[in-house]
Structures are given as structure tokens and as C-alpha cells.
Scaffold this motif. Structure first.
Motif, PDB file in Angstrom:
ATOM      1  N   UNK A  75       0.829  -1.206   0.000  1.00  0.00           N
ATOM      2  CA  UNK A  75       0.000   0.000   0.000  1.00  0.00           C
ATOM      3  C   UNK A  75       0.861   1.253   0.000  1.00  0.00           C
ATOM      4  N   UNK A  76       1.950   1.244   0.741  1.00  0.00           N
ATOM      5  CA  UNK A  76       2.853   2.397   0.763  1.00  0.00           C
ATOM      6  C   UNK A  76       3.488   2.619  -0.611  1.00  0.00           C
ATOM      7  N   UNK A  77       3.867   1.539  -1.273  1.00  0.00           N
ATOM      8  CA  UNK A  77       4.462   1.650  -2.609  1.00  0.00           C
ATOM      9  C   UNK A  77       3.431   2.179  -3.607  1.00  0.00           C
ATOM     10  N   UNK A  78       2.186   1.724  -3.484  1.00  0.00           N
ATOM     11  CA  UNK A  78       1.118   2.210  -4.362  1.00  0.00           C
ATOM     12  C   UNK A  78       0.935   3.723  -4.182  1.00  0.00           C
ATOM     13  N   UNK A  79       0.861   4.157  -2.931  1.00  0.00           N
ATOM     14  CA  UNK A  79       0.683   5.584  -2.662  1.00  0.00           C
ATOM     15  C   UNK A  79       1.854   6.411  -3.187  1.00  0.00           C
ATOM     16  N   UNK A  80       3.063   5.882  -3.063  1.00  0.00           N
ATOM     17  CA  UNK A  80       4.241   6.602  -3.568  1.00  0.00           C
ATOM     18  C   UNK A  80       4.202   6.681  -5.092  1.00  0.00           C
ATOM     19  N   UNK A  81       3.834   5.602  -5.748  1.00  0.00           N
ATOM     20  CA  UNK A  81       3.735   5.619  -7.219  1.00  0.00           C
ATOM     21  C   UNK A  81       2.673   6.628  -7.652  1.00  0.00           C
ATOM     22  N   UNK A  82       1.543   6.654  -6.948  1.00  0.00           N
ATOM     23  CA  UNK A  82       0.477   7.597  -7.295  1.00  0.00           C
ATOM     24  C   UNK A  82       0.935   9.036  -7.066  1.00  0.00           C
ATOM     25  N   UNK A  83       1.646   9.265  -5.975  1.00  0.00           N
ATOM     26  CA  UNK A  83       2.151  10.616  -5.693  1.00  0.00           C
ATOM     27  C   UNK A  83       3.092  11.083  -6.797  1.00  0.00           C
ATOM     28  N   UNK A  84       3.990  10.194  -7.203  1.00  0.00           N
ATOM     29  CA  UNK A  84       4.944  10.557  -8.265  1.00  0.00           C
ATOM     30  C   UNK A  84       4.240  10.791  -9.590  1.00  0.00           C
ATOM     31  N   UNK A  85       3.236   9.974  -9.895  1.00  0.00           N
ATOM     32  CA  UNK A  85       2.476  10.163 -11.132  1.00  0.00           C
ATOM     33  C   UNK A  85       1.758  11.497 -11.109  1.00  0.00           C
ATOM     34  N   UNK A  86       1.141  11.810  -9.962  1.00  0.00           N
ATOM     35  CA  UNK A  86       0.416  13.069  -9.848  1.00  0.00           C
ATOM     36  C   UNK A  86       1.363  14.263  -9.974  1.00  0.00           C
ATOM     37  N   UNK A  87       2.548  14.162  -9.375  1.00  0.00           N
ATOM     38  CA  UNK A  87       3.536  15.232  -9.515  1.00  0.00           C
ATOM     39  C   UNK A  87       3.958  15.394 -10.964  1.00  0.00           C
ATOM     40  N   UNK A  88       4.112  14.284 -11.649  1.00  0.00           N
ATOM     41  CA  UNK A  88       4.488  14.317 -13.058  1.00  0.00           C
ATOM     42  C   UNK A  88       3.396  14.982 -13.887  1.00  0.00           C
ATOM     43  N   UNK A  89       2.138  14.666 -13.574  1.00  0.00           N
ATOM     44  CA  UNK A  89       1.020  15.271 -14.302  1.00  0.00           C
ATOM     45  C   UNK A  89       0.950  16.771 -14.045  1.00  0.00           C
ATOM     46  N   UNK A  90       1.174  17.181 -12.806  1.00  0.00           N
ATOM     47  CA  UNK A  90       1.153  18.609 -12.470  1.00  0.00           C
ATOM     48  C   UNK A  90       2.277  19.324 -13.210  1.00  0.00           C
ATOM     49  N   UNK A  91       3.451  18.706 -13.260  1.00  0.00           N
ATOM     50  CA  UNK A  91       4.571  19.299 -13.997  1.00  0.00           C
ATOM     51  C   UNK A  91       4.249  19.458 -15.464  1.00  0.00           C
ATOM     52  N   UNK A  92       3.574  18.472 -16.030  1.00  0.00           N
ATOM     53  CA  UNK A  92       3.178  18.538 -17.432  1.00  0.00           C
ATOM     54  C   UNK A  92       2.165  19.642 -17.679  1.00  0.00           C
ATOM     55  N   UNK A  93       1.229  19.831 -16.770  1.00  0.00           N
ATOM     56  CA  UNK A  93       0.237  20.897 -16.901  1.00  0.00           C
ATOM     57  C   UNK A  93       0.893  22.266 -16.807  1.00  0.00           C
ATOM     58  N   UNK A  94       1.876  22.383 -15.909  1.00  0.00           N
ATOM     59  CA  UNK A  94       2.579  23.670 -15.788  1.00  0.00           C
ATOM     60  C   UNK A  94       3.318  23.994 -17.085  1.00  0.00           C
ATOM     61  N   UNK A  95       3.916  22.985 -17.699  1.00  0.00           N
ATOM     62  CA  UNK A  95       4.617  23.200 -18.964  1.00  0.00           C
ATOM     63  C   UNK A  95       3.633  23.642 -20.046  1.00  0.00           C
ATOM     64  N   UNK A  96       2.451  23.035 -20.074  1.00  0.00           N
ATOM     65  CA  UNK A  96       1.431  23.445 -21.043  1.00  0.00           C
ATOM     66  C   UNK A  96       1.014  24.891 -20.813  1.00  0.00           C
ATOM     67  N   UNK A  97       0.835  25.249 -19.547  1.00  0.00           N
ATOM     68  CA  UNK A  97       0.462  26.634 -19.230  1.00  0.00           C
ATOM     69  C   UNK A  97       1.514  27.611 -19.737  1.00  0.00           C
ATOM     70  N   UNK A  98       2.787  27.270 -19.540  1.00  0.00           N
ATOM     71  CA  UNK A  98       3.867  28.147 -20.013  1.00  0.00           C
ATOM     72  C   UNK A  98       3.836  28.257 -21.534  1.00  0.00           C
ATOM     73  N   UNK A  99       3.598  27.124 -22.215  1.00  0.00           N
ATOM     74  CA  UNK A  99       3.559  27.149 -23.678  1.00  0.00           C
ATOM     75  C   UNK A  99       2.388  27.987 -24.176  1.00  0.00           C
TER      76      UNK A  99
END
Length: 87
Positions: free
Chosen positions: A55-79
Motif C-alpha cells: 500500500x505504501x508503494x502504491x501511494x508513492x507511485x500515485x504521488x509521483x504520477x500526480x507530480x508528473x502530471x502537475x509538472x506537465x500541466x505547468x509546462x502546457x500553461x507556459x507554452x
């Protein structure tokens, strides 16, 4: 980033399944009355530990995925902001 997101999604799927299987094993052991005896208690303890780690590994993977998605959205906003300045 898309490759990393795909790997994280697959990891989450696998970890979810692993958690379900671990819970099913615990449930089966309990329903069969396999809670007595040192060996069975030790196995149930290890299953509980494995479930917590899964469960801890699942939550960490989800956290990293969500951070990656947020980073991608920020890049889109800049573009989009840059494109707005060019028009």
C-alpha cells in the motif's frame, strides 16, 4: 515524461492487484481458522507487513504520477502563455 507516466500507471495496477491478492490470502487463512499456531501467526504477520508495504508503494507511485502530471500541466500553461504573446 509519457514513458515515466506509463511505468507508474503499470506499477500502480500491479501493486493494486498484489494488495488484493494479499488481502484474499489473509481472508482465506482466517476463514479456514488458520490463525492459531506460531507458524500461521508468523505468516499472517508477514502478510500484514507485505500489505502495508504494498500500500505504501502504491501511494508513492500515485504521488509521483500526480507530480508528473502537475509538472506537465505547468509546462502546457507556459507554452500557452508564450503562444498568447506571439499572437
Amino acid at each position: 515524461m509519457a514513458e515515466e507516466d506509463t511505468v507508474l500507471e503499470e506499477a500502480m495496477d500491479n501493486l493494486k492487484e498484489a494488495g488484493q491478492r494479499t488481502r484474499a490470502t489473509q481472508s482465506l487463512m482466517r476463514s479456514q481458522g488458520m490463525t492459531d499456531g506460531e507458524n500461521n501467526r508468523d505468516l499472517l504477520t508477514r502478510l500484514s507487513t507485505a500489505l502495508a508495504m504494498t500500500e505504501a508503494a502504491y501511494l508513492e507511485a500515485r504521488r509521483r504520477r500526480d507530480l508528473s502530471l502537475v509538472g506537465g500541466l505547468r509546462a502546457l500553461d507556459r507554452n500557452y502563455a508564450k503562444a498568447g504573446r506571439l499572437i
